[in-house]
Design an enzyme around this catalytic site. Structure first.
Site, PDB file in Angstrom:
ATOM      1  N   LYS A 162       0.704  -3.054   6.686  1.00 11.38           N
ATOM      2  CA  LYS A 162       1.255  -2.749   5.334  1.00 11.38           C
ATOM      3  C   LYS A 162       2.787  -2.567   5.369  1.00 11.38           C
ATOM      4  O   LYS A 162       3.395  -3.133   4.633  1.00 11.38           O
ATOM      5  CB  LYS A 162       0.529  -1.768   4.587  1.00 11.38           C
ATOM      6  CG  LYS A 162      -1.059  -2.238   4.352  1.00 11.38           C
ATOM      7  CD  LYS A 162      -0.801  -3.538   3.334  1.00 11.38           C
ATOM      8  CE  LYS A 162      -2.359  -3.726   2.682  1.00 11.38           C
ATOM      9  NZ  LYS A 162      -2.404  -4.903   1.883  1.00 11.38           N
TER      10      LYS A 162
ATOM     11  N   ILE B 169      -6.463   3.831  -5.651  1.00 14.56           N
ATOM     12  CA  ILE B 169      -7.378   3.141  -6.697  1.00 14.56           C
ATOM     13  C   ILE B 169      -8.619   3.149  -6.338  1.00 14.56           C
ATOM     14  O   ILE B 169      -9.053   2.845  -5.086  1.00 14.56           O
ATOM     15  CB  ILE B 169      -6.433   1.834  -6.886  1.00 14.56           C
ATOM     16  CG1 ILE B 169      -5.212   1.680  -6.753  1.00 14.56           C
ATOM     17  CG2 ILE B 169      -7.343   0.915  -7.917  1.00 14.56           C
ATOM     18  CD1 ILE B 169      -4.530   2.128  -7.986  1.00 14.56           C
TER      19      ILE B 169
ATOM     20  N   TYR C 287      -3.695  -0.316   9.783  1.00 10.49           N
ATOM     21  CA  TYR C 287      -3.504  -0.668   8.417  1.00 10.49           C
ATOM     22  C   TYR C 287      -2.001  -0.267   8.076  1.00 10.49           C
ATOM     23  O   TYR C 287      -1.484  -0.896   7.430  1.00 10.49           O
ATOM     24  CB  TYR C 287      -4.642   0.192   7.513  1.00 10.49           C
ATOM     25  CG  TYR C 287      -4.389  -0.101   6.114  1.00 10.49           C
ATOM     26  CD1 TYR C 287      -5.329  -1.292   5.683  1.00 10.49           C
ATOM     27  CD2 TYR C 287      -3.953   0.724   5.216  1.00 10.49           C
ATOM     28  CE1 TYR C 287      -5.349  -1.780   4.323  1.00 10.49           C
ATOM     29  CE2 TYR C 287      -3.650   0.243   3.842  1.00 10.49           C
ATOM     30  CZ  TYR C 287      -4.345  -0.753   3.359  1.00 10.49           C
ATOM     31  OH  TYR C 287      -4.635  -0.950   1.984  1.00 10.49           O
ATOM     32  N   ALA C 288      -1.551   0.833   8.264  1.00  7.88           N
ATOM     33  CA  ALA C 288      -0.313   1.403   8.046  1.00  7.88           C
ATOM     34  C   ALA C 288       0.884   0.362   8.745  1.00  7.88           C
ATOM     35  O   ALA C 288       1.967  -0.015   8.171  1.00  7.88           O
ATOM     36  CB  ALA C 288      -0.147   2.729   8.483  1.00  7.88           C
TER      37      ALA C 288
ATOM     38  N   SER D 231       0.911  -1.151   0.054  1.00  8.93           N
ATOM     39  CA  SER D 231       0.154  -0.081  -0.035  1.00  8.93           C
ATOM     40  C   SER D 231       0.868   1.155  -0.208  1.00  8.93           C
ATOM     41  O   SER D 231       2.121   1.123   0.213  1.00  8.93           O
ATOM     42  CB  SER D 231      -1.019  -0.083   1.290  1.00  8.93           C
ATOM     43  OG  SER D 231      -1.561   1.245   1.412  1.00  8.93           O
TER      44      SER D 231
END
Length: 258
Positions: free
Chosen positions: A158, A187, A154-155, A141
């Protein structure tokens, strides 16, 4: 029926978004594809949509559970004899300020995005080591490289996946296994659409992106297909950003706080 020289490709999170685009692109490249999805209905719909392109199979898979991963991998090997390509696309995101991030949400996001990839790589990797060949591609990501607010888990997941990708490339290179990652930029998918539709945030992201637009799942899938092909036989441990120039943008970009 597996044709001679046909590759057996496995894709997690293959019924939606980037994962679905990857399944389609690998089918177009001539591979037999088995994808995993947590929802049987989504799996059946994807098979129906893509079966005209090539041989595709959908199996129920929950990457957060070791038993589910083992059963999935065992079934693929029992039916087709090997696994040549693994693409880890399964992922979720929960956006909450760091001081309010609940432990159960933290564990859920890391369990799918990071530990799920670890489980798949480990179980498939055993087969690839036995074969002395294989290609693994992890979807990372922009949060692997920069951070925006409210994405603690999430960070972290990833970012960890980037280092795990490099670790596997170093350890498994001697087995003729190449391990790489693709970091998609912003995206437009089902998971990101609501966030990207917020006008102020949308414009700031576009200002930061050199190409002044968001990407498509198909553009990410093109990069994935290249890195799992024989055209990339001497590339391993590489993290390829498919981001329209976002990371090359001006460092003064300040994301919104919500």
């Amino acid at each position: 029926m597996v044709e001679e020289q046909q590759k057996i490709a496995v894709v997690t999170g293959g019924s939606r978004g980037i994962g679905k685009a990857v399944v389609k692109r690998l089918l177009q490249a001539g591979h037999l594809v088995v994808f995993g999805s947590r929802t049987e209905a989504d799996s059946k719909q994807t098979v129906t949509e893509l079966s005209s392109i090539g041989e595709v199979h959908g199996l129920v898979l929950d990457v957060s559970e070791r038993k589910s991963v083992q059963q999935f991998v065992d079934e693929v090997i029992d039916r087709f004899g090997r696994i040549d390509i693994l693409v880890n696309c399964a992922g979720i995101n929960i956006r909450i300020p760091a001081e309010d991030y609940q432990e159960e949400d933290w564990e859920k996001v890391l369990n799918i995005n990071l530990s799920g990839a670890y489980r798949m790589c480990q179980e498939v990797g055993k087969q690839m080591i036995q074969q002395q060949s294989g290609k693994i591609l992890n979807i990372t990501s922009m949060q692997s490289h920069i951070v925006t607010p409210n994405q603690s888990a999430y960070a972290s997941a990833k970012g960890g996946l980037v280092q795990y990708t490099k670790l596997l490339a170093v350890e498994w290179g001697k087995h003729n296994i190449q391990v790489n990652a693709v970091s998609p930029g912003f995206i437009e998918t089902e998971m990101t659409r609501r966030t990207l539709e917020e006008p102020d945030y949308r414009q700031k992201l576009l200002n930061q992106t050199a190409q002044q637009r968001f990407g498509t799942p198909e553009e990410v899938a093109e990069a994935v297909e290249f890195l799992v092909s024989e055209r990339a036989s001497f590339i391993t441990g590489h993290i390829l950003a498919v981001d329209g120039g976002f990371l090359a943008g001006h460092p003064s970009f300040v994301p919104p706080q919500s």
